[in-house]
Design an enzyme around this catalytic site. Structure first.
Site, mmCIF file in Angstrom:
data_model
loop_
_atom_site.group_PDB
_atom_site.id
_atom_site.type_symbol
_atom_site.label_atom_id
_atom_site.label_comp_id
_atom_site.label_asym_id
_atom_site.label_seq_id
_atom_site.Cartn_x
_atom_site.Cartn_y
_atom_site.Cartn_z
ATOM 1 N N PRO A 23 -3.731 9.273 -13.839
ATOM 2 C CA PRO A 23 -4.645 8.145 -14.060
ATOM 3 C C PRO A 23 -4.909 7.906 -15.545
ATOM 4 O O PRO A 23 -5.403 6.849 -15.926
ATOM 5 C CB PRO A 23 -5.923 8.551 -13.312
ATOM 6 C CG PRO A 23 -5.763 9.983 -12.963
ATOM 7 C CD PRO A 23 -4.324 10.344 -13.053
ATOM 8 N N GLU A 48 -6.247 19.092 -11.292
ATOM 9 C CA GLU A 48 -6.683 18.336 -12.474
ATOM 10 C C GLU A 48 -5.518 17.944 -13.382
ATOM 11 O O GLU A 48 -5.719 17.355 -14.436
ATOM 12 C CB GLU A 48 -7.708 19.154 -13.280
ATOM 13 C CG GLU A 48 -9.004 19.435 -12.539
ATOM 14 C CD GLU A 48 -9.739 18.143 -12.175
ATOM 15 O OE1 GLU A 48 -9.924 17.291 -13.056
ATOM 16 O OE2 GLU A 48 -10.119 18.002 -10.999
ATOM 17 N N ARG A 100 14.443 -1.416 -6.498
ATOM 18 C CA ARG A 100 14.803 -2.781 -6.095
ATOM 19 C C ARG A 100 15.364 -3.603 -7.251
ATOM 20 O O ARG A 100 15.903 -4.680 -7.035
ATOM 21 C CB ARG A 100 13.615 -3.488 -5.414
ATOM 22 C CG ARG A 100 12.435 -3.736 -6.304
ATOM 23 C CD ARG A 100 11.244 -4.231 -5.503
ATOM 24 N NE ARG A 100 11.389 -5.603 -5.047
ATOM 25 C CZ ARG A 100 11.222 -6.676 -5.809
ATOM 26 N NH1 ARG A 100 10.930 -6.541 -7.092
ATOM 27 N NH2 ARG A 100 11.342 -7.885 -5.317
ATOM 28 N N ASP A 132 9.623 -13.213 -8.608
ATOM 29 C CA ASP A 132 8.549 -12.243 -8.387
ATOM 30 C C ASP A 132 7.370 -12.532 -9.301
ATOM 31 O O ASP A 132 7.551 -12.918 -10.450
ATOM 32 C CB ASP A 132 9.005 -10.817 -8.770
ATOM 33 C CG ASP A 132 9.982 -10.220 -7.785
ATOM 34 O OD1 ASP A 132 10.132 -10.780 -6.693
ATOM 35 O OD2 ASP A 132 10.582 -9.186 -8.135
#
Ligand code: ADE
Length: 274
Positions: free
Chosen positions: A93, A120, A162, A177
Site C-alpha cells: 500500500p 507488516e 491482456r 479502454d
C-alpha cells in the site's frame, strides 16, 4: 513473458490458471511460475516472520527466506531466454499507484518477479539488496489496505497479460479502454450495449443502430464525458484543454464545467470560489 511469484499462499494464485491468463499460459505466451516461500524457510516450523525491530504491532517477513528464494528464481533464469534484467514488483500500500501506464511499461519487459508480502511487509534490506541487481517497482493497487499482496498480484498480472501481443483476441480491444494512451486517454469508457434492441421496454440508444460511424464516435465521446464528470471529476480537471473541440466544450458547459483562466476546466461552483 516470464512471471515468477514467491508467496506463502501458492493456492491464492490458482486463478492464474483460468480465463485470459490461463489461456495465455496454455498457448505459451506467458510462463508463470509460482513458488512457496516456505520452501526456503529451514526451521522446524518453516518460519517466515519475526517481531519488528523498534517495536510495534504485527510481524515482519524475515530476510533470509526471501533472499534464498530470489536467488533460486534468478539462478533459474540465467542463460535462458529471460536473461534480461528482471523487474521486481513489490505489492505494497506504500507503493506508487498502479496505472494503465505502468501496466504498459511492465508488459514491455520480458521477466517480472512478484514478492507479495503478508504481515507488516518484508524486511527492507531485501528490497534494497535486490534493487542493486533488479529494477524494483513498489506498487499499490489503491488507497486501501489488504491482508496481503496476492490479490494485487492477480490484478497486476491480468492488467499486464491482456496487453501482450496476441493475448486478446481482438488487438483493437484495448484501444478504447479507459486510461489507454491515445485520443480518449483522459476519459472513462462510456456504456455499451448488445442485442436485443429492446429489453424490458428499454431501447438501445438509436444512434448506435444508425450505422453512422461519425455520429457513433461523437455519441461515445459525449457519454465518456458524462461518465467522467460524474465519476472522476479529477480527470476532467487534469485534462489537456488542447484535446477538446468546440462540441466538447459546449457539453462540458452544459454539465456545469467552465474553462478557468489557466485554460483548465473546473466545476462552476469551484470556479466562482476561486
Ligand atoms: N498489500 C496490501 N494492500 C495493498 C495495496 N493496496 N496494494 C498493493 N499491495 C497491498
Amino acid at each position: 513473458m516470464r512471471i515468477d511469484v514467491v508467496t506463502i499462499f501458492p493456492e491464492y494464485l490458482e486463478p492464474l490458471n483460468v480465463s485470459l491468463v490461463g489461456k495465455a499460459r496454455q498457448r505459451g505466451q506467458l510462463d508463470v511460475r509460482v513458488h512457496d516461500l516456505r520452501d526456503w524457510a529451514h526451521d522446524k516450523h518453516n518460519t517466515v516472520d519475526d517481531t519488528p525491530y523498534g517495536g510495534g504491532p504485527g510481524m515482519v517477513m524475515k530476510p533470509e527466506p526471501w533472499g534464498e528464494a530470489l536467488d533460486a528464481v534468478l539462478e533459474s533464469g540465467e542463460g535462458g531466454e529471460s536473461d534480461a534484467r528482471p523487474v521486481l514488483v513489490v505489492p505494497t500500500p506504500s507503493g506508487v499507484p498502479f496505472t494503465q501506464e505502468l501496466a504498459v511499461e511492465l508488459s514491455e519487459r520480458p521477466w517480472l518477479i512478484f514478492t507479495p508480502a503478508r504481515y507488516e511487509g518484508i524486511d527492507r534490506r531485501v528490497i534494497d539488496a535486490y534493487g542493486e541487481r533488479l529494477d524494483v517497482r513498489e506498487v499499490s493497487i489503491g488507497d486501501y489496505v489488504l491482508a496481503g499482496g496476492e490479490a494485487p498480484v492477480l490484478v497486476i498480472v491480468e492488467a499486464v497479460a491482456r496487453l501482450l501481443p496476441g493475448v486478446l483476441g481482438n488487438a483493437e480491444s484495448h484501444r478504447d479502454d479507459s486510461f489507454a494512451p491515445g485520443a480518449m486517454a483522459d476519459l472513462l469508457e462510456g456504456p455499451v450495449y448488445t442485442k436485443p434492441p429492446v429489453w424490458r421496454d428499454r431501447e438501445v440508444p438509436e444512434v448506435l443502430l444508425s450505422g453512422h460511424h461519425g455520429k457513433v464516435a461523437r455519441w461515445r465521446r459525449d457519454e465518456a464525458f458524462r461518465r467522467t464528470t460524474a465519476n472522476r471529476p479529477d480527470l476532467i480537471e487534469r485534462c489537456d484543454p488542447a484535446t477538446l473541440d468546440k462540441h466538447d466544450r459546449k457539453l462540458l458547459a452544459e454539465l456545469g464545467w467552465v474553462e478557468r483562466a489557466d485554460g483548465r476546466f473546473g466545476r462552476v461552483a469551484q470556479a466562482v470560489e476561486e
